[in-house]
Design a protein around this motif. Structure first.
Motif, mmCIF file in Angstrom:
data_model
loop_
_atom_site.group_PDB
_atom_site.id
_atom_site.type_symbol
_atom_site.label_atom_id
_atom_site.label_comp_id
_atom_site.label_asym_id
_atom_site.label_seq_id
_atom_site.Cartn_x
_atom_site.Cartn_y
_atom_site.Cartn_z
ATOM 1 N N ALA A 1 -1.654 -0.029 -6.058
ATOM 2 C CA ALA A 1 -1.320 -0.081 -7.486
ATOM 3 C C ALA A 1 -1.347 -1.517 -7.999
ATOM 4 N N ALA A 2 -0.904 -2.455 -7.161
ATOM 5 C CA ALA A 2 -0.931 -3.864 -7.562
ATOM 6 C C ALA A 2 -2.361 -4.335 -7.801
ATOM 7 N N ASP A 3 -3.290 -3.851 -6.989
ATOM 8 C CA ASP A 3 -4.698 -4.201 -7.199
ATOM 9 C C ASP A 3 -5.191 -3.655 -8.539
ATOM 10 N N LEU A 4 -4.814 -2.431 -8.878
ATOM 11 C CA LEU A 4 -5.212 -1.850 -10.159
ATOM 12 C C LEU A 4 -4.592 -2.612 -11.323
ATOM 13 N N CYS A 5 -3.308 -3.000 -11.158
ATOM 14 C CA CYS A 5 -2.652 -3.767 -12.213
ATOM 15 C C CYS A 5 -3.351 -5.108 -12.431
ATOM 16 N N LEU B 1 10.414 -1.297 -10.649
ATOM 17 C CA LEU B 1 10.096 0.109 -10.437
ATOM 18 C C LEU B 1 10.349 0.465 -8.976
ATOM 19 N N PHE B 2 11.226 1.437 -8.729
ATOM 20 C CA PHE B 2 11.428 1.991 -7.390
ATOM 21 C C PHE B 2 10.488 3.181 -7.239
ATOM 22 N N ALA B 3 9.502 3.061 -6.366
ATOM 23 C CA ALA B 3 8.528 4.129 -6.134
ATOM 24 C C ALA B 3 8.730 4.646 -4.711
ATOM 25 N N GLU B 4 9.370 5.814 -4.586
ATOM 26 C CA GLU B 4 9.763 6.319 -3.268
ATOM 27 C C GLU B 4 9.329 7.764 -3.086
ATOM 28 N N GLN B 5 8.832 8.062 -1.914
ATOM 29 C CA GLN B 5 8.392 9.420 -1.597
ATOM 30 C C GLN B 5 9.553 10.251 -1.037
ATOM 31 N N ASN B 6 10.709 10.105 -1.654
ATOM 32 C CA ASN B 6 11.911 10.841 -1.247
ATOM 33 C C ASN B 6 12.837 10.924 -2.452
ATOM 34 N N ASN B 7 14.067 11.291 -2.238
ATOM 35 C CA ASN B 7 14.999 11.488 -3.352
ATOM 36 C C ASN B 7 15.582 10.199 -3.902
ATOM 37 N N GLY B 8 14.984 9.073 -3.580
ATOM 38 C CA GLY B 8 15.428 7.810 -4.170
ATOM 39 C C GLY B 8 16.490 7.099 -3.361
ATOM 40 N N TYR B 9 16.278 7.021 -2.052
ATOM 41 C CA TYR B 9 17.262 6.385 -1.171
ATOM 42 C C TYR B 9 17.504 4.928 -1.554
ATOM 43 N N LEU B 10 16.438 4.146 -1.745
ATOM 44 C CA LEU B 10 16.613 2.731 -2.087
ATOM 45 C C LEU B 10 17.214 2.586 -3.470
ATOM 46 N N TRP B 11 16.775 3.398 -4.409
ATOM 47 C CA TRP B 11 17.299 3.303 -5.776
ATOM 48 C C TRP B 11 18.801 3.605 -5.802
ATOM 49 N N GLN B 12 19.232 4.639 -5.063
ATOM 50 C CA GLN B 12 20.662 4.965 -5.029
ATOM 51 C C GLN B 12 21.468 3.818 -4.429
ATOM 52 N N ASN B 13 20.922 3.185 -3.398
ATOM 53 C CA ASN B 13 21.628 2.049 -2.813
ATOM 54 C C ASN B 13 21.612 0.843 -3.739
ATOM 55 N N PHE B 14 20.550 0.687 -4.514
ATOM 56 C CA PHE B 14 20.489 -0.382 -5.514
ATOM 57 C C PHE B 14 21.634 -0.242 -6.522
ATOM 58 N N GLU C 1 0.078 13.128 -6.057
ATOM 59 C CA GLU C 1 -0.396 13.432 -7.412
ATOM 60 C C GLU C 1 0.694 14.148 -8.202
ATOM 61 N N VAL C 2 1.309 15.166 -7.592
ATOM 62 C CA VAL C 2 2.332 15.962 -8.274
ATOM 63 C C VAL C 2 3.524 15.104 -8.691
ATOM 64 N N PHE C 3 3.930 14.181 -7.832
ATOM 65 C CA PHE C 3 5.131 13.386 -8.112
ATOM 66 C C PHE C 3 4.826 12.029 -8.739
ATOM 67 N N GLY C 4 3.600 11.808 -9.128
ATOM 68 C CA GLY C 4 3.261 10.571 -9.820
ATOM 69 C C GLY C 4 3.356 9.342 -8.953
ATOM 70 N N LEU C 5 2.990 9.477 -7.675
ATOM 71 C CA LEU C 5 3.119 8.361 -6.740
ATOM 72 C C LEU C 5 1.768 7.900 -6.192
ATOM 73 N N THR C 6 0.680 8.259 -6.901
ATOM 74 C CA THR C 6 -0.613 7.693 -6.555
ATOM 75 C C THR C 6 -0.662 6.244 -7.039
ATOM 76 N N PRO C 7 -1.563 5.433 -6.490
ATOM 77 C CA PRO C 7 -1.696 4.059 -7.004
ATOM 78 C C PRO C 7 -1.931 4.036 -8.516
ATOM 79 N N LYS C 8 -2.753 4.960 -9.017
ATOM 80 C CA LYS C 8 -3.033 4.990 -10.448
ATOM 81 C C LYS C 8 -1.769 5.286 -11.251
ATOM 82 N N SER C 9 -1.000 6.291 -10.794
ATOM 83 C CA SER C 9 0.226 6.648 -11.524
ATOM 84 C C SER C 9 1.240 5.518 -11.484
ATOM 85 N N ILE C 10 1.372 4.858 -10.335
ATOM 86 C CA ILE C 10 2.305 3.727 -10.227
ATOM 87 C C ILE C 10 1.861 2.610 -11.154
ATOM 88 N N ALA C 11 0.556 2.324 -11.186
ATOM 89 C CA ALA C 11 0.040 1.261 -12.053
ATOM 90 C C ALA C 11 0.299 1.582 -13.523
#
Length: 714
Positions: free
Chosen positions: A603-607, A638-651, A695-705
């Motif tokens: 995603a950083a490359d796309l940005c 942006l917290f982009a996590e393939q789970n229920n947001g473990y890092l975000w909850q700790n943040f 794709e479903v959860f918006g976590l592709t590089p394109k969606s993150i970008a």
């Protein structure tokens, strides 16, 4: 006549020749001595309720357990090193039915594991004698309660006891506890693996908490059940000592036949108490009733002493009676009773201690290995976690303290292939029995091993994990206590290798998806959670764990191969995040872990193609300082996590802890993409291909970008 005795550790057992010659007279005296000890233990156990913080006593199960416990500890069967209960080679005992701790504590105080004063003021916050036993109490290896788990750990001890130095493992379980399925995982495994050094005593008191005089549902004929699983089984009357002693004698001194042993001790709750008030699960004893009961117990003891002394008088009329008399007096001394030969006091008075257990020697937990033999990774190639684990374990497992246990998913962990290449006896597979896998792991860790156990992320048993963590805390408390019996290096080192984390399970089914495990297990104290993003990182984490004393580690790994993100000089530190892309011109920051880091980098490359500099942070474990530092930059995060947001909850927890010096109004700069639903609620996710899931959860590089662009524009 042969009057020699067979040395068994610090205990002594009369010579078999003499017992066979005059079995009847010796047996009568020996069993009477056990009855006297029975009275001593009941009096000590009853006395604990006098000044317990709640004046209570788990009387029903504690009293029914006394005959098996006295038989085992005073019958001459255990080889114990009371000075150092952690020294390998001695027999081990596990009180699986932890509610009987008052009876066990009475015996341990007698034997010298700790001072008698520990028996007073129990269950208070200041006491180390709690409602269940745990390693904060000297001589106790693991924390237990009647949860069907102690038997599994004791089975793990037995597995270790089959290696040099060999020893036997004993456990006392309750019949109510046998309603737990984890017990039968251990029963099946023990028989299949020939653990004939494993003896389980079942306190079959035919009652449980809600109904003290019967089981909640009919129990099967346990003798037949154990035998059907391949066990030796003895059905004995545990309201007296003869049958229990015979069964233990057959296990301890008889020929081993590759089968574990179950001794079904038939009794009832509260057995041995005069008043039926004590037949219940737990009681708060009125003062007058307690004094009445203690007086009756003392009178019973006096009667038993008189019967024994009468037997000694009878021996004086026999030609060889003096030899038998001396043997019985030797047994009395071994049972902590005065004999007039070396102690003051009346004949057969109880003797407490002295305290023998000392602060045990430190354990060196560092695993030795040839670092040059570890795999060298090519950054142009991809590697799976299992490949790294197998290759590295072939090196690490040359140290005999490295042990692995899988549960029918060894192909995804790589552990069995790696450890088994060095020593297949240390690469165990328990089949589809995750609770048993974790219990065996705890046993090895308690003995000082660097233990790894592995299954899919959602399959780890929370109930087992929590109790292991309780035991770890008690170990740490005993280590930190200047007067504690444990010393440095006696914590548990267990790595829970959690495979197929985040979206890695893919099409196996919703029950296997690992999107909620990290946030669930985050509530377990003393558990270090790590989410691995890179093969080189994985190798470095393994090296970090092999340094020893890392405690309980929950290590989430990718199932399929991934690119190498770090160089060979990378060194993992727990509690540290890594800025993979960072510049002074950054306009936003994305934080991720696991395979999500790879998507964030793309995603950083796309940005960059759209003129936006995006910083990328890999946070395999929560880095509080870095989270605060990144927040204070004022940049969108942006917290982009393939789970229920473990890092975000700790943040959010970190910001709350720093609320006095951090402007939380800036939270509108923080955005999340994870597997929570559109309302922010937790959910389970369908199985699908990885490509579908991102794709479903918006976590592709394109969606993150695109999300980053929206943040920057806002």
């Amino acid at each position: 006549m042969d009057t020699q005795a067979l040395a068994v550790g610090e205990l002594r057992v009369p010579s078999r020749e003499l017992l066979m010659h005059r079995d009847a007279m010796f047996r009568r005296g020996f069993l009477k001595l056990l009855e006297i000890k029975d009275s001593d233990v009941r009096i000590l156990t009853m006395g604990q309720s006098k000044d317990a913080i709640d004046k209570g006593l788990h009387a029903g199960g504690a009293f029914s357990a006394i005959v098996p416990l006295v038989s085992l500890f005073h019958g001459g069967f255990l080889r114990l090193n009371i000075e150092d209960p952690t020294r390998r080679g001695q027999d081990l005992f596990t009180l699986s039915k932890g509610h009987a701790v008052a009876a066990l504590a009475s015996i341990y105080a007698e034997l010298g594991y700790f001072d008698e004063k520990i028996l007073h003021g129990s269950r208070s916050h200041a006491s180390i004698l709690n409602g269940h036993p745990g390693p904060v109490l000297p001589g106790i290896q693991i924390a237990t309660g009647p949860m069907g788990q102690g038997i599994g750990v004791a089975q793990g001890f037995a597995i270790a006891g089959k290696r040099s130095r060999q020893f036997d493992s004993y456990a006392l379980v309750g019949d109510g506890e046998l309603q737990e399925g984890s017990c039968w995982e251990a029963v099946m495994y023990a028989a299949q693996h020939g653990l004939d050094n494993f003896c389980v005593l079942v306190d079959r008191n035919n009652g449980q908490l809600d109904i003290h005089d019967r089981m909640l549902f009919p129990m099967p004929p346990l003798e037949e059940v154990f035998r059907s699983y391949g066990w030796n089984a003895h059905n004995v009357d545990a309201t007296q000592y003869d049958g229990v002693i015979q069964a233990l004698n057959q296990f301890r001194f008889g020929a081993r036949n590759g089968r574990p042993t179950a001794i079904l001790c038939n009794t009832k709750k509260g057995f041995g108490a005069f008043s039926d008030f004590f037949n219940k699960h737990k009681v708060t004893v009125p003062g007058a009733l307690l004094e009445q009961e203690l007086q009756l117990q003392k009178e019973r003891r006096s009667s038993r002493v008189a019967e024994f002394l009468s037997l000694l008088d009878d021996l004086s009329t026999l030609g060889d009676g003096e030899a038998i008399r001396e043997l019985l007096l030797n047994e009395a001394e071994r049972m902590h009773l005065t004999t007039g030969r070396s102690s003051d006091g009346n004949l057969l008075d109880p003797v407490m201690g002295p305290v023998m257990t000392k602060s045990v020697p430190k354990r060196d937990k560092k695993i030795r290995y040839d670092a040059s033999a570890l795999p060298k990774l090519d950054k142009s190639k991809s590697y799976s976690a299992a490949e790294i684990v197998t290759a590295a374990m072939k090196v690490f497992a040359r140290d005999q303290r490295v042990v692995s246990i899988d549960s029918d998913l060894a192909s995804t962990s790589g552990l069995e292939a790696g450890v088994g290449a060095a020593d297949q006896s240390r690469a165990l597979n328990v089949g589809v029995a995750e609770a048993n896998m974790m219990l065996i792991s705890e046993a090895y860790a308690a003995l000082g091993s660097n233990t790894w156990c592995s299954t899919f992320c959602p399959f780890f048993n929370w109930q087992v994990l929590r109790r292991i963590a309780v035991g770890q805390q008690e170990r740490l408390e005993a280590i930190a206590d200047a007067n504690g019996w444990l010393s440095e290096g006696h914590g548990l080192d267990i790595t829970f290798l959690a495979t197929a984390a985040n979206f890695e399970t893919r099409t196996n089914g919703a029950t296997h998806m690992g999107n909620d495990d990290a946030s669930t297990f985050d509530a377990v104290a003393h558990l270090k959670i790590i989410d691995v993003s890179c093969p080189q990182q994985m190798l470095s984490i393994m090296k970090w764990i092999m340094d020893g004393n890392r405690g309980l580690t929950y290590l989430r790994v990718m199932r399929t191969g991934s690119a190498v993100l770090y160089g060979s000089d990378y060194e993992f530190e727990f509690g540290r995040g890594y800025e993979l892309r960072r510049s002074d011109n950054d306009q936003a920051i994305v934080i991720s872990s696991g395979r999500g880091v790879h998507e964030a980098l793309a995603a950083a490359d796309l940005c960059a193609e759209n003129g936006i500099n995006l910083a990328v942070v890999d946070m395999p474990s929560v880095d509080e300082d870095l989270l605060v530092k990144l927040y204070r930059t004022g940049l969108p995060i942006l917290f982009a996590e393939q789970n229920n947001g473990y890092l975000w909850q700790n943040f959010l927890k970190v910001l709350y802890r720093h609320r006095a010096d951090v402007d939380t109004a800036g939270l509108n700069r923080v955005s999340i993409i994870n597997t929570l639903d559109k309302h922010g609620d937790k959910q389970f996710i369908h199985s699908a291909t990885y490509e579908e899931l991102v794709e479903v959860f918006g976590l592709t590089p394109k969606s993150i970008a695109e999300a980053v662009q929206t943040l920057v524009a806002r």
